[in-house]
Design a protein around this motif. Structure first.
Motif, PDB file in Angstrom:
ATOM      1  N   MET A  28       0.825  -1.209   0.000  1.00 31.21           N
ATOM      2  CA  MET A  28       0.000   0.000   0.000  1.00 31.21           C
ATOM      3  C   MET A  28       0.859   1.259   0.000  1.00 31.21           C
ATOM      4  SD  MET A  28      -3.333  -0.807   2.403  1.00 31.21           S
ATOM      5  CE  MET A  28      -2.479  -1.587   3.772  1.00 31.21           C
ATOM      6  N   VAL A  29       1.910   1.266   0.827  1.00 32.96           N
ATOM      7  CA  VAL A  29       2.785   2.433   0.912  1.00 32.96           C
ATOM      8  C   VAL A  29       3.510   2.657  -0.409  1.00 32.96           C
ATOM      9  CG1 VAL A  29       4.847   3.397   2.010  1.00 32.96           C
ATOM     10  CG2 VAL A  29       3.099   2.289   3.412  1.00 32.96           C
ATOM     11  N   LEU A  30       4.023   1.586  -1.011  1.00 31.92           N
ATOM     12  CA  LEU A  30       4.799   1.712  -2.250  1.00 31.92           C
ATOM     13  C   LEU A  30       3.942   2.238  -3.401  1.00 31.92           C
ATOM     14  CD1 LEU A  30       7.373   1.245  -3.914  1.00 31.92           C
ATOM     15  CD2 LEU A  30       6.604  -1.115  -4.274  1.00 31.92           C
ATOM     16  N   PHE A  31       2.841   1.561  -3.678  1.00 29.26           N
ATOM     17  CA  PHE A  31       2.069   1.915  -4.868  1.00 29.26           C
ATOM     18  C   PHE A  31       1.259   3.198  -4.691  1.00 29.26           C
ATOM     19  CE2 PHE A  31       3.041  -2.483  -5.802  1.00 29.26           C
ATOM     20  CZ  PHE A  31       3.368  -2.418  -7.149  1.00 29.26           C
ATOM     21  N   SER A  32       0.643   3.378  -3.529  1.00 26.19           N
ATOM     22  CA  SER A  32      -0.074   4.641  -3.315  1.00 26.19           C
ATOM     23  C   SER A  32       0.907   5.794  -3.200  1.00 26.19           C
ATOM     24  CB  SER A  32      -0.969   4.560  -2.065  1.00 26.19           C
ATOM     25  OG  SER A  32      -0.205   4.314  -0.909  1.00 26.19           O
ATOM     26  N   GLY A  33       2.118   5.510  -2.696  1.00 23.31           N
ATOM     27  CA  GLY A  33       3.140   6.545  -2.615  1.00 23.31           C
ATOM     28  C   GLY A  33       3.604   6.994  -3.986  1.00 23.31           C
ATOM     29  N   ILE A  34       3.792   6.037  -4.895  1.00 22.15           N
ATOM     30  CA  ILE A  34       4.211   6.382  -6.262  1.00 22.15           C
ATOM     31  C   ILE A  34       3.126   7.182  -6.976  1.00 22.15           C
ATOM     32  CG2 ILE A  34       4.731   5.430  -8.542  1.00 22.15           C
ATOM     33  CD1 ILE A  34       6.124   3.103  -7.091  1.00 22.15           C
ATOM     34  N   ILE A  35       1.891   6.681  -6.910  1.00 18.51           N
ATOM     35  CA  ILE A  35       0.792   7.365  -7.600  1.00 18.51           C
ATOM     36  C   ILE A  35       0.551   8.741  -6.994  1.00 18.51           C
ATOM     37  CG2 ILE A  35      -1.652   7.259  -8.213  1.00 18.51           C
ATOM     38  CD1 ILE A  35      -1.407   4.172  -7.973  1.00 18.51           C
ATOM     39  N   SER A  36       0.534   8.803  -5.655  1.00 22.15           N
ATOM     40  CA  SER A  36       0.337  10.094  -4.993  1.00 22.15           C
ATOM     41  C   SER A  36       1.479  11.051  -5.282  1.00 22.15           C
ATOM     42  CB  SER A  36       0.218   9.889  -3.470  1.00 22.15           C
ATOM     43  OG  SER A  36      -0.875   9.075  -3.144  1.00 22.15           O
ATOM     44  N   GLY A  37       2.691  10.498  -5.379  1.00 24.71           N
ATOM     45  CA  GLY A  37       3.843  11.331  -5.666  1.00 24.71           C
ATOM     46  C   GLY A  37       3.761  11.988  -7.027  1.00 24.71           C
ATOM     47  N   VAL A  38       3.371  11.206  -8.025  1.00 22.85           N
ATOM     48  CA  VAL A  38       3.247  11.745  -9.390  1.00 22.85           C
ATOM     49  C   VAL A  38       2.134  12.783  -9.462  1.00 22.85           C
ATOM     50  CG1 VAL A  38       2.693  11.178 -11.779  1.00 22.85           C
ATOM     51  CG2 VAL A  38       4.193   9.674 -10.451  1.00 22.85           C
ATOM     52  N   LEU A  39       0.946  12.417  -8.955  1.00 28.35           N
ATOM     53  CA  LEU A  39      -0.195  13.335  -9.000  1.00 28.35           C
ATOM     54  C   LEU A  39       0.041  14.567  -8.138  1.00 28.35           C
ATOM     55  CD1 LEU A  39      -3.207  10.832  -8.778  1.00 28.35           C
ATOM     56  CD2 LEU A  39      -2.330  12.004 -10.808  1.00 28.35           C
ATOM     57  N   GLY A  40       0.575  14.356  -6.932  1.00 27.55           N
ATOM     58  CA  GLY A  40       0.811  15.469  -6.017  1.00 27.55           C
ATOM     59  C   GLY A  40       1.856  16.431  -6.538  1.00 27.55           C
ATOM     60  N   ALA A  41       2.927  15.879  -7.122  1.00 34.75           N
ATOM     61  CA  ALA A  41       3.967  16.743  -7.683  1.00 34.75           C
ATOM     62  C   ALA A  41       3.420  17.566  -8.851  1.00 34.75           C
ATOM     63  CB  ALA A  41       5.151  15.898  -8.143  1.00 34.75           C
ATOM     64  N   ALA A  42       2.639  16.920  -9.698  1.00 33.97           N
ATOM     65  CA  ALA A  42       2.051  17.636 -10.834  1.00 33.97           C
ATOM     66  C   ALA A  42       1.117  18.748 -10.356  1.00 33.97           C
ATOM     67  CB  ALA A  42       1.289  16.671 -11.727  1.00 33.97           C
TER      68      ALA A  42
END
Length: 225
Positions: A28-42
C-alpha cells in the motif's frame, strides 16, 4: 527465539498472517506513494506556476486546483474511505482489500503532497526565475532546471513527511478491511485482546518510519553539501 516467544506468543502463533500483513502495508505504501507522488507533484507544480505573477499565470486554473486541494485535504480520511467507495468499486471492482485501499489512500495523500510541493517550490528565489526567463528558457525548462533543481533538498524533506503520513493512513485503512498492520492490530490485537500483536505491529510501523526518515536525511545531506 524463546525470549521472543515468551513476550510475543500470539505473533509467533500467527506469524504467517503477520508476515502477510507486513507485505500488505509495504504494498500500500509503495504503490499509493508512487501514484500520490506523481499526481501530487504535478498538482503542486501547477499551483506554483499558475499563481499570480508566475511563469504560467492563470487565475482560473489556480483557483480551481487550489479549491480541489483544500477540499480533499479537509476531509477526514476515515470519512474519505467511505465517501469514495463507489469510485473504488468503479476502478478496482471492489471496495474491500489491499488493492482497493490504493484509491482512497491516493486521494487522501496526493492533495497533501501537492501542498507540500507548492510550499517547497515557492521558496525558490524569484530573482533566479527572472534570470532564467531573461535567458530565454521555456516554462518547462524553468520548472525542471530552476524550480525542481533549486528546491530538491526541500522536496526530499516533504516527501519523507508525506510517506510517514501515508504509513499512518495505511494503518487506518487497515482498520476498515484493507489489510496490513492496521488490520491485524485491530482484528487480533484489539478484538481478541492479544496485546503483543498490537505492540509488534506498532514496533514495525515505527521501524518503517525510522527507516524512511534515515534514508530521507541521508539524501538531503547528499544534495545540500
Amino acid at each position: 527465539m524463546s525470549l521472543f516467544t515468551t513476550f510475543f506468543p500470539n505473533v509467533v502463533a500467527n506469524h504467517a498472517q503477520f508476515i502477510a500483513a507486513i507485505w500488505q502495508t509495504l504494498y500500500m505504501v509503495l504503490f499509493s506513494g508512487i501514484i500520490s507522488g506523481v499526481l501530487g507533484a504535478a498538482l503542486g507544480i501547477a499551483l506554483v506556476v499558475t499563481e499570480k505573477g508566475q511563469i504560467l499565470e492563470n487565475r482560473g486554473v489556480y483557483q480551481t486546483l487550489d479549491k480541489i486541494v483544500n477540499i480533499f485535504r479537509s476531509i477526514p480520511f476515515i470519512i474519505l474511505l467511505a465517501l469514495v467507495v463507489p469510485l473504488t468499486r468503479l476502478i478496482v471492482g471492489t471496495a474491500v482489500g489491499t488493492t482497493a485501499a490504493l484509491v482512497p489512500l491516493t486521494l487522501g495523500c496526493a492533495p497533501f503532497y501537492a501542498r507540500q510541493i507548492q510550499n517547497a517550490l515557492v521558496e525558490v528565489d524569484p530573482g533566479i526565475i527572472e534570470a532564467a526567463q531573461a535567458m530565454g528558457l521555456t516554462p518547462l525548462d524553468i520548472i525542471w532546471r530552476v524550480y525542481l533543481k533549486e528546491s530538491i533538498g526541500e522536496i526530499i524533506r516533504v516527501s519523507v513527511v508525506t510517506l510517514i503520513s501515508l504509513i499512518s493512513l495505511t494503518a487506518m485503512a487497515g482498520a476498515v478491511g484493507a489489510g496490513g498492520l492496521g488490520d491485524i492490530a485491530i482484528t487480533l490485537g484489539y478484538n481478541q485482546f492479544e496485546n503483543d500483536v498490537t505492540i509488534a505491529a506498532t514496533i514495525i510501523i515505527l521501524l518503517l518510519v525510522f527507516i524512511i526518515q534515515f534514508i530521507g536525511d541521508f539524501f538531503v545531506k547528499r544534495v545540500t553539501h
